[in-house]
Scaffold this motif. Structure first.
Motif, PDB file in Angstrom:
ATOM      1  N   VAL A  15      -3.028  16.814  31.991  1.00 44.56           N
ATOM      2  CA  VAL A  15      -2.598  17.432  30.457  1.00 44.56           C
ATOM      3  C   VAL A  15      -2.094  16.808  29.764  1.00 44.56           C
ATOM      4  O   VAL A  15      -3.269  16.495  28.353  1.00 44.56           O
ATOM      5  N   ILE A  16      -1.253  15.496  30.018  1.00 48.17           N
ATOM      6  CA  ILE A  16      -0.969  14.987  29.168  1.00 48.17           C
ATOM      7  C   ILE A  16      -2.031  13.719  28.236  1.00 48.17           C
ATOM      8  O   ILE A  16      -1.993  13.219  27.150  1.00 48.17           O
ATOM      9  N   ARG A  17      -3.112  13.181  29.432  1.00 51.40           N
ATOM     10  CA  ARG A  17      -4.128  12.816  29.633  1.00 51.40           C
ATOM     11  C   ARG A  17      -5.252  13.533  28.080  1.00 51.40           C
ATOM     12  O   ARG A  17      -5.411  12.971  27.670  1.00 51.40           O
ATOM     13  N   ASN A  18      -5.542  14.697  27.944  1.00 50.57           N
ATOM     14  CA  ASN A  18      -6.099  15.538  27.532  1.00 50.57           C
ATOM     15  C   ASN A  18      -5.422  15.393  26.362  1.00 50.57           C
ATOM     16  O   ASN A  18      -6.248  16.138  25.242  1.00 50.57           O
ATOM     17  N   ALA A  19      -3.641  15.856  26.682  1.00 51.81           N
ATOM     18  CA  ALA A  19      -3.465  15.724  25.268  1.00 51.81           C
ATOM     19  C   ALA A  19      -3.154  14.859  23.982  1.00 51.81           C
ATOM     20  O   ALA A  19      -3.278  14.696  22.560  1.00 51.81           O
ATOM     21  N   VAL A 122       7.431   4.363  21.550  1.00 54.91           N
ATOM     22  CA  VAL A 122       6.860   5.085  23.123  1.00 54.91           C
ATOM     23  C   VAL A 122       5.432   5.376  23.329  1.00 54.91           C
ATOM     24  O   VAL A 122       4.338   5.352  23.687  1.00 54.91           O
ATOM     25  N   ALA A 123       4.688   4.500  21.325  1.00 55.26           N
ATOM     26  CA  ALA A 123       3.372   4.875  21.499  1.00 55.26           C
ATOM     27  C   ALA A 123       2.685   4.365  19.951  1.00 55.26           C
ATOM     28  O   ALA A 123       3.979   3.424  19.440  1.00 55.26           O
ATOM     29  N   ILE A 124       1.616   3.809  19.895  1.00 54.97           N
ATOM     30  CA  ILE A 124       1.055   3.260  18.593  1.00 54.97           C
ATOM     31  C   ILE A 124      -0.218   3.826  18.730  1.00 54.97           C
ATOM     32  O   ILE A 124      -1.101   3.924  18.398  1.00 54.97           O
ATOM     33  N   SER A 125      -0.121   4.029  16.977  1.00 55.48           N
ATOM     34  CA  SER A 125      -1.110   5.291  16.515  1.00 55.48           C
ATOM     35  C   SER A 125      -2.518   4.408  15.900  1.00 55.48           C
ATOM     36  O   SER A 125      -1.365   2.742  15.691  1.00 55.48           O
ATOM     37  N   VAL A 203       1.882  12.264  19.499  1.00 53.60           N
ATOM     38  CA  VAL A 203       2.548  12.056  19.936  1.00 53.60           C
ATOM     39  C   VAL A 203       4.161  12.401  20.583  1.00 53.60           C
ATOM     40  O   VAL A 203       4.369  12.921  21.664  1.00 53.60           O
ATOM     41  N   MET A 204       4.463  12.478  19.641  1.00 54.84           N
ATOM     42  CA  MET A 204       6.403  13.461  19.113  1.00 54.84           C
ATOM     43  C   MET A 204       6.371  14.468  19.313  1.00 54.84           C
ATOM     44  O   MET A 204       7.188  14.744  20.569  1.00 54.84           O
ATOM     45  N   ARG A 205       5.195  15.422  19.566  1.00 55.13           N
ATOM     46  CA  ARG A 205       5.253  17.037  19.819  1.00 55.13           C
ATOM     47  C   ARG A 205       5.488  16.736  21.252  1.00 55.13           C
ATOM     48  O   ARG A 205       5.791  17.248  22.327  1.00 55.13           O
ATOM     49  N   LEU A 206       4.287  15.765  22.222  1.00 56.54           N
ATOM     50  CA  LEU A 206       4.395  15.407  23.913  1.00 56.54           C
ATOM     51  C   LEU A 206       5.328  14.687  23.939  1.00 56.54           C
ATOM     52  O   LEU A 206       6.273  15.158  25.017  1.00 56.54           O
ATOM     53  N   VAL A 207       6.374  13.743  23.415  1.00 59.23           N
ATOM     54  CA  VAL A 207       7.551  13.600  23.484  1.00 59.23           C
ATOM     55  C   VAL A 207       8.940  14.432  23.461  1.00 59.23           C
ATOM     56  O   VAL A 207       9.821  14.481  24.805  1.00 59.23           O
ATOM     57  N   ASN A 208       8.702  15.500  22.585  1.00 59.32           N
ATOM     58  CA  ASN A 208       9.584  16.343  22.625  1.00 59.32           C
ATOM     59  C   ASN A 208       9.495  17.467  23.816  1.00 59.32           C
ATOM     60  O   ASN A 208      10.360  18.362  24.304  1.00 59.32           O
ATOM     61  N   ARG A 209       8.249  17.332  24.564  1.00 55.00           N
ATOM     62  CA  ARG A 209       8.131  18.742  24.889  1.00 55.00           C
ATOM     63  C   ARG A 209       8.697  18.460  26.830  1.00 55.00           C
ATOM     64  O   ARG A 209       8.905  18.716  27.683  1.00 55.00           O
ATOM     65  N   TYR A 210       8.269  16.869  27.048  1.00 53.00           N
ATOM     66  CA  TYR A 210       8.513  16.504  28.316  1.00 53.00           C
ATOM     67  C   TYR A 210       9.290  15.201  27.423  1.00 53.00           C
ATOM     68  O   TYR A 210      10.871  16.430  27.565  1.00 53.00           O
TER      69      TYR A 210
END
Length: 557
Positions: A15-19, A122-125, A203-210
């Protein structure tokens, strides 16, 4: 306190990979919808990706291989020698276009935005955008007469274009001031920056979800997956040492027949590619930096992997690349590099040619192998000076199991065509021909794809033309007895007289009514032409892909 687990549920990982891939695609769509210039909005010459917080490429959009495979090397260079990660802060954007600081050539702006959660990166765009004009000696910044990078346009070392959320307007003004199309480059830079924000929010949507720790573990696992898949793909190639060479036509000046030589050594699950036998760097602007060369090697091996490995930093781990300093594939400053794609494409076809010795039933013949870049500077009906910029493609090489595709983007770039109607509406040109070239695909049991002919007439009192092409002298090779594809050519008609133009030019003066035609190369054929199925040949004749005269090579005797 117990350390967080470094394992992750496989379903959650998927799920995270595809996100993360979806985040890259959101950035892709953002640039497409908001860019101003045709080279970005129509040709789609840009790329987007998501990195982890340590600077490793994790996910990318379906855009330009040459960009995507080089972003990680660019970021490594910036972190190691220019702006260490401990100097990156929330709200910053790091920008460069310097070929000798991790970039490729001056029109390509590479931008990175760190993403923070509770003060932790947590990441770099990341985005790369080919900008329509950054100054220099020719429209579109492809100056065939350049002998050093300083003549090719505005050069920006890695810098903070945005710091703590505040844009450096002086840098933005400098960029606009040095372009022949200031409004378009200004709009495209704004689109590039906006896309970075789109990626950061995703990315922040993913961080907030997990949570940040889960995302970090997932990114590590994604990289490990890609590494394992690439090692598996390399393991499928028989151990051994394989070599091949191909040639760049010229550098647009005095150097002719510039060799690109690859020695590919496969040892179990690892591959070593040595490009040291390539020609010395050229006086003219066909040179690659080592970053660019690495991108070409990665592209070829990912192609050979057949989609098994997700393209990211993990997939590059089993691959070692060697090149001596000062070669055409590893040029040293201040060598000019504007037309680096001429050599970059040749790196791809050379590595694939070497692999064809190892896995002959897997590798296709050579595709057209060049980005056909043409740029025209001319006033429009209002008297405003415009830059018309286009990149054309050609024929794919035939595969052991199929004919090559015709007039379709392949290999090192992934571009769309610019519609004629749109070009005529925006620029002082009128198209007089656009179509496939019969007999241009290399003959073979599997036929190479056809090249394209694109011809237009100048509808302005004057114009200045530049062109950066290749495959005029050394056509795309065939394999296993297949014939090479037809070479390209560039011609101009004035007052009924035709002039044959070289593959690399700038400063060509045009007047109203002049016609310019580019013929792109066809792909190489695969297998003995006399073994071609009679029904396939009949279909080619009926479709006009092969003429009666061209069919003679397919017939016994």
């Amino acid at each position: 306190m117990t350390a967080p687990s470094r394992t992750i549920d496989p379903i959650r990982l998927e799920v995270i990979r595809n996100a993360l891939v979806a985040a890259s695609e959101e950035m892709n769509i953002s640039i497409w919808r908001t860019a101003r210039s045709t080279v970005v909005r129509e040709t789609l010459d840009y790329s987007t990706a998501i990195f982890d917080g340590h600077g490793r490429a994790v996910a990318q959009s379906t855009r330009i291989p040459v960009h995507l495979n080089s972003m990680s090397v660019c970021l490594e260079e910036i972190i190691a020698h220019w702006i260490p990660l401990d100097q990156w802060h929330e709200g910053d954007v790091i920008l460069t276009n310097d070929p000798y600081a991790g970039g490729q050539h001056l029109p390509d702006f590479v931008a990175f935005k760190p993403v923070y959660a509770d003060g932790v990166r947590v990441a770099i765009s990341a985005t790369v955008v080919h900008h329509i004009d950054v100054g220099g000696g020719a429209p579109g910044s492809y100056f065939a007469g350049a002998t050093e990078v300083f003549q090719e346009g505005l050069r920006l070392p890695p810098m903070k274009l945005v710091e703590a959320g505040r844009r450096n307007e002086a840098i933005l003004a400098t960029i606009r001031r040095n372009s022949r199309e200031p409004e378009k480059i200004g709009g495209d830079v704004a689109a590039q920056l906006a896309a970075l924000d789109v990626g950061a929010r995703a990315v922040m949507r993913l961080v907030n979800r997990y949570d940040a720790a889960t995302i970090d573990v997932a990114m590590d696992a994604i990289l490990d997956q890609s590494e394992a898949a690439m090692r598996s793909a390399i393991s499928d190639i028989p151990d051994g040492t394989y070599s091949f060479e191909d040639f760049v036509d010229d550098d647009g000046q005095d150097a002719i027949g510039l060799k690109v030589h690859a020695v590919v050594t496969v040892d179990g699950a690892q591959a070593r590619i040595d490009l040291s036998g390539s020609a010395d760097q050229a006086p003219g602007p066909v040179n690659c930096t080592l970053n660019m060369a690495k991108s070409g090697v990665y592209c070829a091996l990912l192609m050979a992997a057949g989609g098994k490995a997700m393209a990211n930093t993990g997939a590059y781990r089993p691959i070692e690349i060697v090149a001596r300093p000062g070669a055409i594939v590893s040029a040293e400053s201040p060598a000019p590099v504007a037309n680096r794609m001429a050599t970059g494409h040749r790196i791809v076809t050379t590595v694939l040619g070497a692999l064809a010795e190892a896995v002959p039933d897997l590798i296709p013949a050579a595709y057209y192998g060049v980005s056909y870049v043409a740029a025209l500077s001319a006033p429009d009906a209002s008297g405003e000076r415009r830059v018309y910029f286009e990149i054309e493609v050609g024929g794919w090489g035939a595969h052991p199991t199929a004919d090559g595709a015709s007039g379709f983007s392949a290999g090192f770039h992934n571009l769309a065509n610019s519609p004629m109607e749109m070009c005529e509406a925006l620029f002082p040109v009128m198209f007089t021909h656009y179509g496939l070239i019969p007999d241009s695909g290399g003959a073979g049991q599997r036929r190479g794809g056809l090249g394209l002919a694109r011809e237009w007439r100048l509808e302005s009192d004057w114009g200045v033309l530049a062109g950066s092409f290749d495959r005029f002298r050394y056509p795309p090779y065939g394999l296993n007895g297949g014939e090479p594809g037809a070479p390209g050519q560039f011609r101009m008609w004035r007052d009924g007289e035709m002039t044959q133009l070289p593959s690399k030019i700038s400063g060509v003066q045009l007047k109203r009514g002049d016609r310019v035609r580019l013929d792109t190369a066809g792909g190489g054929g695969w297998g003995d032409p006399r073994a071609r199925n009679a029904k396939d040949l009949a279909a080619d004749l009926a479709a006009g892909y092969v003429t009666e005269a061209g069919a003679a090579v397919y017939k016994p005797g």
